[in-house]
Design an enzyme around this catalytic site. Structure first.
Site, PDB file in Angstrom:
ATOM      1  N   ASP A  15      43.943  35.538  32.035  1.00 11.19           N
ATOM      2  CA  ASP A  15      43.438  36.283  33.193  1.00 11.19           C
ATOM      3  C   ASP A  15      44.494  37.265  33.705  1.00 11.19           C
ATOM      4  OD1 ASP A  15      41.590  37.018  35.086  1.00 11.19           O
ATOM      5  OD2 ASP A  15      41.866  35.245  36.353  1.00 11.19           O
ATOM      6  N   HIS A  32      43.103  45.282  28.962  1.00  8.76           N
ATOM      7  CA  HIS A  32      42.453  44.483  27.913  1.00  8.76           C
ATOM      8  C   HIS A  32      43.096  44.767  26.551  1.00  8.76           C
ATOM      9  CE1 HIS A  32      39.654  43.116  30.820  1.00  8.76           C
ATOM     10  NE2 HIS A  32      38.968  44.238  30.925  1.00  8.76           N
ATOM     11  N   LEU A 126      46.939  26.477  11.929  1.00 10.70           N
ATOM     12  CA  LEU A 126      46.439  26.514  13.308  1.00 10.70           C
ATOM     13  C   LEU A 126      44.979  26.940  13.269  1.00 10.70           C
ATOM     14  CD1 LEU A 126      47.007  26.803  16.502  1.00 10.70           C
ATOM     15  CD2 LEU A 126      47.357  29.219  16.019  1.00 10.70           C
TER      16      LEU A 126
HETATM   17  C1  IPE Z   1      37.706  33.946  33.388  1.00  6.35           C
HETATM   18  O1  IPE Z   1      38.281  35.011  34.053  1.00  6.35           O
HETATM   19  C2  IPE Z   1      37.100  34.421  32.091  1.00  6.35           C
HETATM   20  C3  IPE Z   1      38.045  34.908  31.087  1.00  6.35           C
HETATM   21  C4  IPE Z   1      39.348  34.880  31.167  1.00  6.35           C
HETATM   22  C5  IPE Z   1      37.435  35.412  29.867  1.00  6.35           C
HETATM   23  P1  IPE Z   1      37.494  35.820  35.184  1.00  6.35           P
HETATM   24  O2  IPE Z   1      38.423  36.844  35.693  1.00  6.35           O
HETATM   25  O3  IPE Z   1      36.193  36.276  34.651  1.00  6.35           O
HETATM   26  O4  IPE Z   1      37.212  34.661  36.259  1.00  6.35           O
HETATM   27  P2  IPE Z   1      36.940  34.739  37.817  1.00  6.35           P
HETATM   28  O5  IPE Z   1      35.750  35.614  38.012  1.00  6.35           O
HETATM   29  O6  IPE Z   1      38.163  35.343  38.463  1.00  6.35           O
HETATM   30  O7  IPE Z   1      36.731  33.331  38.235  1.00  6.35           O
HETATM   31  C1  IPE Z   2      40.819  38.640  31.893  1.00  2.49           C
HETATM   32  O1  IPE Z   2      41.330  39.647  32.712  1.00  2.49           O
HETATM   33  C2  IPE Z   2      40.049  39.184  30.715  1.00  2.49           C
HETATM   34  C3  IPE Z   2      38.599  38.991  30.780  1.00  2.49           C
HETATM   35  C4  IPE Z   2      37.958  38.305  31.686  1.00  2.49           C
HETATM   36  C5  IPE Z   2      37.810  39.597  29.729  1.00  2.49           C
HETATM   37  P1  IPE Z   2      40.464  40.243  33.894  1.00  2.49           P
HETATM   38  O2  IPE Z   2      39.678  41.395  33.370  1.00  2.49           O
HETATM   39  O3  IPE Z   2      39.662  39.190  34.550  1.00  2.49           O
HETATM   40  O4  IPE Z   2      41.592  40.783  34.853  1.00  2.49           O
HETATM   41  P2  IPE Z   2      41.619  40.671  36.431  1.00  2.49           P
HETATM   42  O5  IPE Z   2      41.404  39.231  36.769  1.00  2.49           O
HETATM   43  O6  IPE Z   2      40.512  41.532  36.936  1.00  2.49           O
HETATM   44  O7  IPE Z   2      42.969  41.157  36.826  1.00  2.49           O
HETATM   45 MG    MG Z   3      40.010  37.928  36.094  1.00  5.95          MG
END
Ligand code: IPE
Ligand code: IPE
Ligand code: MG
Length: 229
Positions: A15, A32, A126
């Site tokens: 995240d 990303h 792995l």
């Molecule tokens: C969880 O992250 C999903 C992934 C890392 C793929 P999100 O950014 O979507 O989760 P919330 O919305 O903050 O809970």
């Molecule tokens: C996690 O990073 C990746 C995915 C959920 C695909 P985020 O896109 O949720 O990044 P933040 O949480 O908005 O910073």
């Molecule tokens: Mg996120």
């Protein structure tokens, strides 16, 4: 980090891509992209230190709620990543697997996923598992419905487990979430029943093998009791 007691299964909620990019004055999509290169580094490292399963949350059942352009970008990135990664998987003896309902993805992406799984099926060091259109509740409901179709009326823990997407994967030893959020966001609820949890402030694009080693050191100091004394 010591070489004994390396966790068998590490699960990571990757995240913070978007916030990292914003702080750099970049578009979320750049986060990303950087995140995908960290996936490669962390996967290689896990293979090297003897982790057997690395389960990475890449796209949740709730992530469809994001703007259409971001969702499309993530789908293209995934396809590009998998195509370029096949050689790296083979070189590092990494088997590629997925959990989640990929039938909602484009035919082309599904084909790429199937191809990488097939070509890496013999790899042994792995198993990298990408959670794609994955949500724990969705997984459990799909499992129950499959079981009912097979005529099961009374589930046991073992029989339900055998219908989960993770049926061939042991429970999570170590769950890590980056970016400072302290929640599970519908990830591996069943499989994390007794996992040790780790939350770090680091955004995923800045997460390093060194930090992972530090977290594994912490893991090795924890006493896992599983309800005993
Ligand atoms: C969880 O992250 C999903 C992934 C890392 C793929 P999100 O950014 O979507 O989760 P919330 O919305 O903050 O809970
Ligand atoms: C996690 O990073 C990746 C995915 C959920 C695909 P985020 O896109 O949720 O990044 P933040 O949480 O908005 O910073
Ligand atoms: Mg996120």
């Amino acid at each position: 980090m010591i070489k004994q007691n390396i966790p068998t299964h590490i699960a990571i909620i990757m995240d913070g891509n978007g916030r990292w990019a914003k702080e750099q004055g970049l578009k979320r999509t750049a986060g990303h992209e950087k995140g995908a290169s960290v996936v490669r580094d962390i996967t290689t490292h896990c293979g090297n230190i003897g982790v057997k399963y690395l389960t990475l949350y890449a796209f949740s059942t709730e992530n469809w709620n994001r703007p259409k352009l971001e969702v499309e970008f993530l789908m293209r990135l995934l396809e590009k990543y998998l195509k370029s990664e096949l050689d790296v998987y083979l070189k590092n003896d990494v088997r590629f697997e997925t959990i989640g309902d990929i039938s909602k993805f484009s035919k082309s992406l599904q084909k790429t996923i199937a191809n990488v799984k097939e070509k890496t099926a013999h790899c042994k060091s792995l198993t990298q598992v990408l959670a794609l259109n994955y949500g724990s509740r969705d997984e459990i409901i799909r499992a129950i419905n499959k079981g009912i179709k097979d005529g099961i009326t009374n589930f046991t823990e073992d029989s339900l487990n055998s219908y989960l997407d993770t049926s061939s994967i042991p429970d999570v030893d170590m769950l890590i979430r980056t970016s400072g959020e302290i929640r599970l966001s519908n990830y591996l609820l069943w499989q994390c029943a007794y996992s040790e949890m780790f939350f770090t402030q680091t955004y995923w694009p800045e997460f390093t093998p060194n930090e992972l080693d530090d977290l594994i050191s912490d893991f090795q100091k924890r006493e896992r009791r599983f309800g005993g004394i």
